[in-house]
Design a protein around this motif. Structure first.
Motif, PDB file in Angstrom:
ATOM      1  N   ARG A  82     -23.851 -29.842  19.569  1.00 21.07           N
ATOM      2  CA  ARG A  82     -23.951 -28.362  20.349  1.00 21.07           C
ATOM      3  C   ARG A  82     -23.570 -28.241  21.504  1.00 21.07           C
ATOM      4  N   ILE A  83     -22.853 -29.007  21.966  1.00 23.49           N
ATOM      5  CA  ILE A  83     -22.260 -28.738  23.341  1.00 23.49           C
ATOM      6  C   ILE A  83     -21.297 -27.680  23.588  1.00 23.49           C
ATOM      7  N   LEU A  84     -20.404 -27.458  22.541  1.00 20.18           N
ATOM      8  CA  LEU A  84     -19.473 -26.010  22.649  1.00 20.18           C
ATOM      9  C   LEU A  84     -20.347 -25.102  22.555  1.00 20.18           C
ATOM     10  N   LYS A  85     -21.393 -24.962  21.617  1.00 18.11           N
ATOM     11  CA  LYS A  85     -22.502 -23.934  21.436  1.00 18.11           C
ATOM     12  C   LYS A  85     -23.025 -23.587  22.858  1.00 18.11           C
ATOM     13  N   CYS A  86     -23.290 -24.623  23.655  1.00 20.58           N
ATOM     14  CA  CYS A  86     -24.144 -24.595  24.786  1.00 20.58           C
ATOM     15  C   CYS A  86     -23.253 -23.950  25.803  1.00 20.58           C
ATOM     16  N   LEU A  87     -21.832 -24.262  25.914  1.00 19.78           N
ATOM     17  CA  LEU A  87     -21.060 -23.843  26.950  1.00 19.78           C
ATOM     18  C   LEU A  87     -20.659 -22.370  26.494  1.00 19.78           C
ATOM     19  N   LYS A  92     -31.789 -16.682  29.004  1.00 12.97           N
ATOM     20  CA  LYS A  92     -32.438 -15.422  29.864  1.00 12.97           C
ATOM     21  C   LYS A  92     -33.131 -15.678  31.045  1.00 12.97           C
ATOM     22  N   LYS A  93     -33.932 -16.939  30.689  1.00  9.16           N
ATOM     23  CA  LYS A  93     -34.851 -17.296  32.008  1.00  9.16           C
ATOM     24  C   LYS A  93     -33.953 -18.398  32.646  1.00  9.16           C
ATOM     25  N   LEU A  94     -33.062 -19.149  32.476  1.00  4.79           N
ATOM     26  CA  LEU A  94     -32.097 -19.981  33.086  1.00  4.79           C
ATOM     27  C   LEU A  94     -31.217 -19.124  33.984  1.00  4.79           C
ATOM     28  N   ALA A  95     -30.879 -17.905  33.490  1.00  2.24           N
ATOM     29  CA  ALA A  95     -29.857 -17.037  34.392  1.00  2.24           C
ATOM     30  C   ALA A  95     -30.633 -16.224  35.493  1.00  2.24           C
ATOM     31  N   GLU A  96     -31.898 -16.369  35.392  1.00  4.47           N
ATOM     32  CA  GLU A  96     -32.702 -15.712  36.666  1.00  4.47           C
ATOM     33  C   GLU A  96     -32.848 -16.813  37.827  1.00  4.47           C
ATOM     34  N   LEU A  97     -32.664 -18.040  37.472  1.00 10.38           N
ATOM     35  CA  LEU A  97     -32.920 -19.172  38.695  1.00 10.38           C
ATOM     36  C   LEU A  97     -31.802 -19.144  39.554  1.00 10.38           C
ATOM     37  N   GLN A  98     -32.321 -19.263  40.871  1.00 12.14           N
ATOM     38  CA  GLN A  98     -31.574 -19.385  42.048  1.00 12.14           C
ATOM     39  C   GLN A  98     -31.218 -20.871  42.487  1.00 12.14           C
ATOM     40  N   VAL A  99     -31.436 -21.583  41.814  1.00 14.45           N
ATOM     41  CA  VAL A  99     -31.178 -23.151  41.860  1.00 14.45           C
ATOM     42  C   VAL A  99     -30.266 -23.925  40.859  1.00 14.45           C
ATOM     43  N   THR A 100     -29.632 -25.161  41.293  1.00 15.79           N
ATOM     44  CA  THR A 100     -29.017 -25.819  39.988  1.00 15.79           C
ATOM     45  C   THR A 100     -29.827 -26.013  38.891  1.00 15.79           C
ATOM     46  N   THR A 101     -29.150 -25.998  37.891  1.00 14.59           N
ATOM     47  CA  THR A 101     -30.180 -26.329  36.562  1.00 14.59           C
ATOM     48  C   THR A 101     -29.307 -27.344  35.970  1.00 14.59           C
ATOM     49  N   VAL A 102     -30.114 -28.440  35.431  1.00 14.77           N
ATOM     50  CA  VAL A 102     -29.584 -29.625  34.577  1.00 14.77           C
ATOM     51  C   VAL A 102     -30.339 -29.702  33.195  1.00 14.77           C
ATOM     52  N   LEU A 103     -29.471 -29.737  32.125  1.00 12.42           N
ATOM     53  CA  LEU A 103     -29.914 -29.668  30.901  1.00 12.42           C
ATOM     54  C   LEU A 103     -29.147 -30.854  29.997  1.00 12.42           C
ATOM     55  N   TYR A 104     -29.933 -31.431  29.178  1.00 13.38           N
ATOM     56  CA  TYR A 104     -29.228 -32.319  27.943  1.00 13.38           C
ATOM     57  C   TYR A 104     -28.696 -31.699  26.876  1.00 13.38           C
ATOM     58  N   GLU A 105     -27.486 -32.075  26.248  1.00 10.62           N
ATOM     59  CA  GLU A 105     -27.140 -31.475  25.019  1.00 10.62           C
ATOM     60  C   GLU A 105     -26.547 -32.594  24.138  1.00 10.62           C
ATOM     61  N   SER A 106     -26.506 -32.359  22.775  1.00 16.99           N
ATOM     62  CA  SER A 106     -25.776 -33.249  21.833  1.00 16.99           C
ATOM     63  C   SER A 106     -24.425 -32.949  21.650  1.00 16.99           C
ATOM     64  N   PRO A 107     -23.588 -33.930  21.097  1.00 16.20           N
ATOM     65  CA  PRO A 107     -22.203 -33.543  20.546  1.00 16.20           C
ATOM     66  C   PRO A 107     -22.218 -32.646  19.865  1.00 16.20           C
TER      67      PRO A 107
END
Length: 229
Positions: A165-170, A148-163
């Motif tokens: 949880r990557i589908l869950k992330c997307l 919810k916090k990331l959805a408010e950002l007006q700049v590009t976001t970068v995050l790391y994810e493991s194999p």
């Protein structure tokens, strides 16, 4: 900085050729190497014929080990901190020791070198003049709040994810950020099977869902809510 007490030494995130000649020289010259996993670092040192003694320093012992390391540094030992891959302290152990060294008036220097963050951002094709680095999202508690916090950002976001949880992330990105979000998912940076999946979040999710298996480490880059999408 000449002869600091503690060096932060980046190690390759994939291709061993990404290590710098300066990093090799530092690892050869210090009295002790603090390693997140001595087995992984041991293979790296063996490859470059480095015989410097190693000691474990990781997320499970850093609170207990830091004070003793600082005392050894005070006594005149020179040390290098490495993690399994990339630059120490960036979503990896390092912060506590660096802060303790500054508090003890010990000098710290970080060598420039390999990391997963910047290559993924640069090759993403998503605006990178300003960006926010999230690191790893919480696995369970607090994860939805972070989205919810990331959805408010007006700049590009970068995050790391493991194999794992990557589908869950997307799927969560589609839900919280939007299916049309401009995203790049970069897999196995600098390794043989480096791959970039690029497009709208819903499209990239579909690409990964169709893969026979999900392997490797991922960096996810997505565009902020800047009103131009």
């Amino acid at each position: 900085m000449e002869n600091p007490d503690l060096y932060l030494v980046p190690t390759p995130v994939g291709n061993l050729g990404d290590i710098t000649s300066r990093a090799i020289a530092v690892l050869q010259d210090v009295d002790r190497i603090l390693a997140e996993d001595t087995r992984n670092t041991g293979r790296l040192l063996k490859h470059f014929e480095i015989s410097t003694p190693m000691y474990a320093y990781h997320a499970h012992n850093e609170h207990k080990a830091t004070a003793a390391i600082v005392e050894s540094l005070r006594s005149g030992q020179k040390m290098a901190l490495v993690t399994d891959a990339g630059t120490p302290g960036i979503s990896d152990p390092g912060y506590l020791l660096v802060r303790a060294c500054h508090d003890a008036s010990l000098s710290v220097s970080c060598l420039p070198g390999a990391n997963a963050l910047l290559p993924a951002l640069a090759m993403s094709g998503i605006p990178c003049d300003r960006f926010y680095f999230e690191g790893f999202l919480p696995h369970k508690k607090g994860r939805q709040t972070r989205w919810k916090k990331l959805a408010e950002l007006q700049v590009t976001t970068v995050l790391y994810e493991s194999p794992h949880r990557i589908l869950k992330c997307l799927r969560e990105m589609v839900e919280h950020i939007g299916p049309n979000t401009d995203v790049a998912v970069v897999k196995e940076i600098s390794k043989l099977y480096e791959t970039i999946y690029r497009g709208m979040a819903s499209e990239v999710l579909l690409q990964l869902e169709e893969l026979p298996s999900i392997k490797g480490e991922y960096v996810v880059v997505f565009r902020g809510n800047d009103g131009d999408q």
